[in-house]
Design a protein around this motif. Structure first.
Motif, PDB file in Angstrom:
ATOM      1  N   TRP A   1       0.844  -1.194   0.000  1.00  0.00           N
ATOM      2  CA  TRP A   1       0.000   0.000   0.000  1.00  0.00           C
ATOM      3  C   TRP A   1       0.877   1.241   0.000  1.00  0.00           C
ATOM      4  O   TRP A   1       1.991   1.224   0.532  1.00  0.00           O
ATOM      5  CB  TRP A   1      -0.885   0.050   1.245  1.00  0.00           C
ATOM      6  CG  TRP A   1      -1.928  -1.009   1.352  1.00  0.00           C
ATOM      7  CD1 TRP A   1      -1.772  -2.270   1.839  1.00  0.00           C
ATOM      8  CD2 TRP A   1      -3.311  -0.900   0.971  1.00  0.00           C
ATOM      9  NE1 TRP A   1      -2.964  -2.954   1.792  1.00  0.00           N
ATOM     10  CE2 TRP A   1      -3.927  -2.148   1.266  1.00  0.00           C
ATOM     11  CE3 TRP A   1      -4.087   0.116   0.422  1.00  0.00           C
ATOM     12  CZ2 TRP A   1      -5.278  -2.393   1.036  1.00  0.00           C
ATOM     13  CZ3 TRP A   1      -5.430  -0.127   0.175  1.00  0.00           C
ATOM     14  CH2 TRP A   1      -6.018  -1.365   0.484  1.00  0.00           C
ATOM     15  N   GLU A   2       0.370   2.306  -0.585  1.00  0.00           N
ATOM     16  CA  GLU A   2       0.966   3.617  -0.389  1.00  0.00           C
ATOM     17  C   GLU A   2       0.383   4.198   0.894  1.00  0.00           C
ATOM     18  O   GLU A   2      -0.780   3.974   1.217  1.00  0.00           O
ATOM     19  CB  GLU A   2       0.657   4.532  -1.572  1.00  0.00           C
ATOM     20  CG  GLU A   2       1.238   4.032  -2.888  1.00  0.00           C
ATOM     21  CD  GLU A   2       1.029   5.014  -4.030  1.00  0.00           C
ATOM     22  OE1 GLU A   2       0.533   6.140  -3.772  1.00  0.00           O
ATOM     23  OE2 GLU A   2       1.345   4.662  -5.184  1.00  0.00           O
ATOM     24  N   VAL A   3       1.203   4.955   1.620  1.00  0.00           N
ATOM     25  CA  VAL A   3       0.770   5.522   2.892  1.00  0.00           C
ATOM     26  C   VAL A   3       1.152   6.996   2.936  1.00  0.00           C
ATOM     27  O   VAL A   3       2.083   7.430   2.261  1.00  0.00           O
ATOM     28  CB  VAL A   3       1.400   4.745   4.077  1.00  0.00           C
ATOM     29  CG1 VAL A   3       2.908   4.959   4.140  1.00  0.00           C
ATOM     30  CG2 VAL A   3       0.741   5.103   5.405  1.00  0.00           C
ATOM     31  N   THR A   4       0.419   7.757   3.747  1.00  0.00           N
ATOM     32  CA  THR A   4       0.548   9.210   3.714  1.00  0.00           C
ATOM     33  C   THR A   4       1.818   9.758   4.339  1.00  0.00           C
ATOM     34  O   THR A   4       2.385  10.717   3.844  1.00  0.00           O
ATOM     35  CB  THR A   4      -0.654   9.861   4.413  1.00  0.00           C
ATOM     36  OG1 THR A   4      -0.885   9.224   5.668  1.00  0.00           O
ATOM     37  CG2 THR A   4      -1.896   9.762   3.568  1.00  0.00           C
ATOM     38  N   HIS A   5       2.276   9.181   5.448  1.00  0.00           N
ATOM     39  CA  HIS A   5       3.411   9.822   6.122  1.00  0.00           C
ATOM     40  C   HIS A   5       4.033   8.862   7.121  1.00  0.00           C
ATOM     41  O   HIS A   5       3.349   8.320   7.983  1.00  0.00           O
ATOM     42  CB  HIS A   5       2.952  11.094   6.843  1.00  0.00           C
ATOM     43  CG  HIS A   5       4.062  11.848   7.506  1.00  0.00           C
ATOM     44  ND1 HIS A   5       5.250  12.145   6.879  1.00  0.00           N
ATOM     45  CD2 HIS A   5       4.170  12.369   8.763  1.00  0.00           C
ATOM     46  CE1 HIS A   5       6.027  12.827   7.710  1.00  0.00           C
ATOM     47  NE2 HIS A   5       5.402  12.965   8.859  1.00  0.00           N
ATOM     48  N   LEU A   6       5.360   8.676   6.999  1.00  0.00           N
ATOM     49  CA  LEU A   6       6.096   7.848   7.956  1.00  0.00           C
ATOM     50  C   LEU A   6       7.232   8.615   8.614  1.00  0.00           C
ATOM     51  O   LEU A   6       7.963   8.064   9.425  1.00  0.00           O
ATOM     52  CB  LEU A   6       6.674   6.606   7.248  1.00  0.00           C
ATOM     53  CG  LEU A   6       5.658   5.632   6.655  1.00  0.00           C
ATOM     54  CD1 LEU A   6       6.388   4.515   5.904  1.00  0.00           C
ATOM     55  CD2 LEU A   6       4.755   5.056   7.732  1.00  0.00           C
ATOM     56  N   GLY A   7       7.374   9.897   8.282  1.00  0.00           N
ATOM     57  CA  GLY A   7       8.469  10.685   8.843  1.00  0.00           C
ATOM     58  C   GLY A   7       9.791  10.370   8.154  1.00  0.00           C
ATOM     59  O   GLY A   7       9.977   9.329   7.532  1.00  0.00           O
ATOM     60  N   GLY A   8      10.745  11.321   8.284  1.00  0.00           N
ATOM     61  CA  GLY A   8      12.081  11.096   7.736  1.00  0.00           C
ATOM     62  C   GLY A   8      12.128  11.125   6.224  1.00  0.00           C
ATOM     63  O   GLY A   8      12.617  10.184   5.589  1.00  0.00           O
ATOM     64  N   HIS A   9      11.651  12.227   5.612  1.00  0.00           N
ATOM     65  CA  HIS A   9      11.666  12.330   4.144  1.00  0.00           C
ATOM     66  C   HIS A   9      13.057  12.045   3.582  1.00  0.00           C
ATOM     67  O   HIS A   9      13.194  11.462   2.508  1.00  0.00           O
ATOM     68  CB  HIS A   9      11.271  13.738   3.685  1.00  0.00           C
ATOM     69  CG  HIS A   9      10.194  14.387   4.477  1.00  0.00           C
ATOM     70  ND1 HIS A   9       8.896  13.944   4.466  1.00  0.00           N
ATOM     71  CD2 HIS A   9      10.220  15.475   5.302  1.00  0.00           C
ATOM     72  CE1 HIS A   9       8.163  14.724   5.238  1.00  0.00           C
ATOM     73  NE2 HIS A   9       8.944  15.643   5.761  1.00  0.00           N
ATOM     74  N   ARG A  10      14.071  12.481   4.333  1.00  0.00           N
ATOM     75  CA  ARG A  10      15.438  12.384   3.814  1.00  0.00           C
ATOM     76  C   ARG A  10      15.935  10.943   3.713  1.00  0.00           C
ATOM     77  O   ARG A  10      17.018  10.703   3.190  1.00  0.00           O
ATOM     78  CB  ARG A  10      16.394  13.216   4.676  1.00  0.00           C
ATOM     79  CG  ARG A  10      16.489  12.760   6.123  1.00  0.00           C
ATOM     80  CD  ARG A  10      17.168  13.824   6.972  1.00  0.00           C
ATOM     81  NE  ARG A  10      17.378  13.379   8.347  1.00  0.00           N
ATOM     82  CZ  ARG A  10      16.435  13.408   9.288  1.00  0.00           C
ATOM     83  NH1 ARG A  10      15.222  13.826   8.978  1.00  0.00           N
ATOM     84  NH2 ARG A  10      16.719  13.010  10.516  1.00  0.00           N
ATOM     85  N   PHE A  11      15.151   9.988   4.246  1.00  0.00           N
ATOM     86  CA  PHE A  11      15.513   8.579   4.127  1.00  0.00           C
ATOM     87  C   PHE A  11      14.676   7.865   3.061  1.00  0.00           C
ATOM     88  O   PHE A  11      14.649   6.645   3.006  1.00  0.00           O
ATOM     89  CB  PHE A  11      15.336   7.871   5.471  1.00  0.00           C
ATOM     90  CG  PHE A  11      16.138   8.474   6.588  1.00  0.00           C
ATOM     91  CD1 PHE A  11      17.509   8.609   6.478  1.00  0.00           C
ATOM     92  CD2 PHE A  11      15.520   8.929   7.743  1.00  0.00           C
ATOM     93  CE1 PHE A  11      18.261   9.173   7.501  1.00  0.00           C
ATOM     94  CE2 PHE A  11      16.242   9.490   8.765  1.00  0.00           C
ATOM     95  CZ  PHE A  11      17.630   9.615   8.649  1.00  0.00           C
ATOM     96  N   SER A  12      13.993   8.629   2.204  1.00  0.00           N
ATOM     97  CA  SER A  12      13.135   8.037   1.175  1.00  0.00           C
ATOM     98  C   SER A  12      13.950   7.133   0.246  1.00  0.00           C
ATOM     99  O   SER A  12      15.137   7.401  -0.005  1.00  0.00           O
ATOM    100  CB  SER A  12      12.468   9.131   0.343  1.00  0.00           C
ATOM    101  OG  SER A  12      11.592   9.886   1.130  1.00  0.00           O
ATOM    102  N   PRO A  13      13.271   6.062  -0.281  1.00  0.00           N
ATOM    103  CA  PRO A  13      11.906   5.664   0.040  1.00  0.00           C
ATOM    104  C   PRO A  13      11.822   5.010   1.418  1.00  0.00           C
ATOM    105  O   PRO A  13      12.653   4.180   1.760  1.00  0.00           O
ATOM    106  CB  PRO A  13      11.536   4.682  -1.077  1.00  0.00           C
ATOM    107  CG  PRO A  13      12.829   4.234  -1.657  1.00  0.00           C
ATOM    108  CD  PRO A  13      13.856   5.233  -1.343  1.00  0.00           C
ATOM    109  N   THR A  14      10.795   5.411   2.179  1.00  0.00           N
ATOM    110  CA  THR A  14      10.604   4.882   3.521  1.00  0.00           C
ATOM    111  C   THR A  14       9.486   3.853   3.511  1.00  0.00           C
ATOM    112  O   THR A  14       8.550   3.940   2.718  1.00  0.00           O
ATOM    113  CB  THR A  14      10.292   5.994   4.523  1.00  0.00           C
ATOM    114  OG1 THR A  14       9.112   6.701   4.096  1.00  0.00           O
ATOM    115  CG2 THR A  14      11.457   6.967   4.654  1.00  0.00           C
ATOM    116  N   LEU A  15       9.584   2.908   4.432  1.00  0.00           N
ATOM    117  CA  LEU A  15       8.696   1.755   4.436  1.00  0.00           C
ATOM    118  C   LEU A  15       8.378   1.377   5.875  1.00  0.00           C
ATOM    119  O   LEU A  15       9.256   1.434   6.748  1.00  0.00           O
ATOM    120  CB  LEU A  15       9.405   0.586   3.739  1.00  0.00           C
ATOM    121  CG  LEU A  15       8.731  -0.786   3.759  1.00  0.00           C
ATOM    122  CD1 LEU A  15       7.699  -0.866   2.653  1.00  0.00           C
ATOM    123  CD2 LEU A  15       9.786  -1.889   3.570  1.00  0.00           C
TER     124      LEU A  15
END
Length: 317
Positions: free
Chosen positions: A169-183
């Motif tokens: 699933w895609e999700v709205t927000h997990l924090g830490g944009h700078r570590f994208s892609p985040t899971l």
């Protein structure tokens, strides 16, 4: 052009101890576009979004919107929506699911009970039941929060889905944009950063077997950031991979130094010293801003196994 992710990676910023914190995740399917604050900036009724945000305060529950990977058909009112709830504290991990026609039903949930790990409210109100399929792989794709989440997250989610990985699933927000892609992987609640498809597949294979893969792991959302770093340090030190083997049982001190006690299900314990530092040099913490910041980092200073009664008995024998 440099992005927040390339700068973070070029500077080799540590990733452990950076996961969002939540003892329980509550996920609501919402197709269509998402704004930066998705609960109130999507096709979900913004009044409902505000009410859910208010209800979750102080409960340990984190609410997020999810949607299937791919082109996002602009359905303002889907006839049915999938809902998940997952409790991530070791020893009490569960993942429940339900289908609702009216998302306002979520306001009837006892979120404090969900945060404590009691799923009866989810089952009673929504007709929930245990999720028996593959683990959930939630990839942050909300480009309105940071463009890296869309540029890196959406291709990852699409690749996983196209290769037949269920539970994506895609999700709205997990924090830490700078570590994208985040899971985020549920039910165990471990978050990952700088994720690549082959690593994600190994992570999901591990979860199916009740194991945690350490590569790229940011920590377990059940713990605060010092606890996340401490638990991962014990895993590295001992080679322990069982998903529910370790728990953070005590955190003493305050920033910038904590003593964290990590316990094994077999009775062993470790004292872990965690220091908060500032990632250097200062840099933009998200794309689209010229404001420089020094993100907090969790540095493990020492890991010491404590001599427990069980340990002493084993040594004496």
């Amino acid at each position: 052009m440099s992005t927040c992710t390339t700068v973070s990676q070029d500077l080799d910023e540590p990733i452990a101890g950076t996961a969002a914190t939540a003892t329980t995740w509550l996920l609501l399917e919402q197709p269509g576009p998402w704004g930066a604050k998705a609960l109130t900036q999507s096709h979900l009724d913004p009044a409902l979004g505000r009410a859910l945000e208010a209800a979750a305060q102080g409960t340990g529950v984190r609410i997020a919107l999810i949607r299937r990977p791919g082109r996002h058909a602009d359905y303002k009112r889907p006839s049915e929506r999938r809902v998940y709830a997952a409790h991530t504290v070791p020893g009490g991990v569960w993942l429940r699911t339900a289908t609702v026609r009216d998302p306002r039903q979520l306001l009837e949930l006892d979120l404090a009970a969900l945060g404590r790990g009691e799923h009866h409210t989810f089952d009673k109100v929504l007709g929930g039941h245990a999720h028996t399929g593959d683990p959930l792989a939630l990839v942050c794709t909300n480009g309105k929060r940071d463009r890296c989440c869309a540029l890196l997250g959406r291709p990852l989610a699409a690749e996983l889905a196209a290769s037949g990985v269920d539970g994506v699933w895609e999700v709205t927000h997990l924090g830490g944009h700078r570590f994208s892609p985040t899971l985020l992987v549920l039910p165990y609640g471990y978050a990952y950063g700088r994720a690549e498809a082959d690593v994600v597949r190994r992570v999901l294979d591990g979860v199916r077997e009740g194991r945690i893969v350490g590569e790229g792991c940011r920590g377990n959302s059940a713990w605060e950031r010092p606890g996340q770093a401490a638990e991962l340090a014990v895993r590295r030190t001992t080679g322990e991979s069982a998903a529910e083997a370790l728990s953070v049982v005590r955190t003493e001190g305050a920033a910038p130094l904590w003593e964290v006690t990590v316990a094994h299900a077999d009775g062993r314990r470790w004292r872990v010293d965690v220091a908060q530092g500032a990632a250097q040099p200062p840099r933009p913490e998200k794309c689209g801003t010229s404001v420089l910041g020094s993100p907090a980092r969790m540095d493990v200073v020492a890991v010491r196994e404590l001599r427990t009664t069980a340990t002493a008995t084993a040594l004496a024998g």
